[in-house]
Design an enzyme around this catalytic site. Structure first.
Site, short mmCIF file in Angstrom:
data_model
loop_
_atom_site.label_atom_id
_atom_site.label_comp_id
_atom_site.label_asym_id
_atom_site.label_seq_id
_atom_site.Cartn_x
_atom_site.Cartn_y
_atom_site.Cartn_z
N CYS A 12 0.97 -1.21 0.01
CA CYS A 12 -0.11 -0.08 -0.06
C CYS A 12 0.87 1.21 -0.03
CB CYS A 12 -0.87 -0.16 1.26
SG CYS A 12 0.03 0.07 2.72
N HIS A 40 5.37 -5.21 8.57
CA HIS A 40 5.26 -6.75 9.07
C HIS A 40 5.69 -7.84 7.80
CE1 HIS A 40 2.61 -5.96 12.86
NE2 HIS A 40 3.89 -5.90 12.90
N HIS A 72 3.81 1.69 11.27
CA HIS A 72 2.84 1.67 12.07
C HIS A 72 2.97 2.65 13.13
CE1 HIS A 72 3.02 -2.64 10.93
NE2 HIS A 72 1.74 -2.22 10.80
N HIS A 122 -2.28 -4.09 18.93
CA HIS A 122 -1.45 -3.77 17.51
C HIS A 122 -0.67 -2.52 17.79
CE1 HIS A 122 -0.64 -2.91 13.45
NE2 HIS A 122 -1.01 -3.84 13.18
N GLU A 124 0.21 -0.24 15.95
CA GLU A 124 -0.23 1.15 15.69
C GLU A 124 -1.28 1.78 16.59
OE1 GLU A 124 -3.67 2.62 12.46
OE2 GLU A 124 -2.42 0.96 11.77
N CYS A 188 -8.06 3.79 6.22
CA CYS A 188 -7.43 3.77 5.01
C CYS A 188 -8.11 2.83 4.08
CB CYS A 188 -5.86 3.42 4.86
SG CYS A 188 -5.18 3.33 3.35
N SER A 216 1.53 -10.50 9.79
CA SER A 216 1.02 -9.39 9.32
C SER A 216 -0.77 -9.47 9.58
CB SER A 216 1.18 -9.18 7.73
OG SER A 216 0.30 -8.48 6.96
N ASN A 218 -3.30 -7.84 8.26
CA ASN A 218 -4.05 -7.55 7.34
C ASN A 218 -3.92 -8.82 6.06
OD1 ASN A 218 -2.41 -6.63 4.37
ND2 ASN A 218 -1.30 -5.52 6.03
N SER A 260 1.90 -5.31 3.15
CA SER A 260 3.39 -5.47 3.40
C SER A 260 4.19 -6.40 2.60
CB SER A 260 3.39 -5.31 5.05
OG SER A 260 2.92 -6.65 5.56
#
EC number: 1.17.7.4
Length: 280
Positions: A12, A40, A72, A122, A124, A188, A216, A218, A260
């Site tokens: 991304c 990640h 993050h 997390h 972030e 996002c 990761s 996501n 990532s």
């Protein structure tokens, strides 16, 4: 065997920016570290280590050199410490994450009770929360809002990778409580776009390959979404993990990758699938 690669597979914007900044910093002569893994992806982290950029968990043992802030983001106190130690700071925090941090800081200073929608474990989210003074709560869903104490005016932000539906459920519950609710949509759409594309692709194929770090969040979520639709879904980090037996009786294979996952790893997987194709 037909192989279809998702259009939005891989990096991304925020991750691409962070890795570019890290590799540029790696080319300089002075001692360089990342505070936590830059992204990640163990393969990217290893590549940076080969270039002399190590990973540190904290700054206690660092007295000079360059510190790269991961995509993050980090705790506000860690950023302060880096500046106090007069380290050269390369801030590779994703701009979308940065915006969430700034909103929490503003809301907190303006006297709002702040809700951060996301996963409390997390990094972030931990970073975003640290920009608030007090009365900052992490909620994973609307149901968790019901368990919170009585509040004054409320401010809401979200972990950048949250679903819009989840943010909506939290906001709906906040509105039920009455009083002022100020919401910043800090999501996002890169995550949502990848998930939608993976959903559509998994419906068309006999087998799905999802590429990305096992650490990761996501990528793991992409694998879960694909598995629900196509049980023959395999989450891998590298091409070396591909097993030819996965493709018995398979006419079409779908491939996607987490936000990532670097392009070179996706290319290696596509090349390996070509080899599998040619060996049949």
């Amino acid at each position: 065997m037909k192989v279809i690669l998702a259009k939005r597979a891989g990096f991304c914007f925020g991750v691409k920016r962070a890795t570019q900044m890290a590799f540029e910093a790696a080319g300089k002569d002075q001692k360089t570290f990342t505070l936590g893994p830059i992204i990640h992806s163990p393969q990217v982290v290893n590549k940076l280590e080969e270039m002399g950029v190590g990973v540190v968990k904290d700054l206690s043992g660092v007295s000079n050199g360059t510190v790269i802030i991961r995509s993050h983001g980090v705790l506000a106190s860690e950023m302060d410490e880096a500046h106090q130690k007069q380290l050269e700071v390369v801030d590779a925090t994703c701009p979308f994450v940065k915006k969430a941090q700034e909103h929490v800081q503003y809301l907190s200073e303006a006297g709002y009770d702040v809700l951060v929608v996301g996963d409390a474990d997390h990094p972030e989210v931990q970073g975003i929360v640290s920009y608030g003074k007090e009365k900052v709560y992490v909620v994973a869903s609307g149901d968790q809002v019901k368990q919170l104490p009585k509040m004054g005016k409320m401010g809401v932000v979200a972990q950048t990778t949250q679903s819009f539906d989840n943010l909506k459920s939290v906001v709906t519950e906040c509105l039920r409580r009455g009083g002022e609710v100020r919401v910043y949509n800090t999501i996002c759409d890169a995550t949502a776009v990848r998930q939608q594309e993976a959903t559509e692709l998994a419906q068309q194929v006999d087998c799905m390959i999802v590429i990305g770090g096992f650490n990761s969040a996501n990528t793991r979520r992409l694998a879960e979404i694909c598995t629900e639709i196509q049980p023959r879904t395999y989450h891998i980090e590298t091409a070396a993990e591909i097993d030819c037996s996965w493709f018995q009786g398979v006419d079409t294979v779908g491939v996607t990758a987490g936000a990532s996952t670097p392009k070179w790893i996706i290319d290696e997987v596509m090349n390996r699938l070509d080899q599998v194709n040619n060996s049949h």
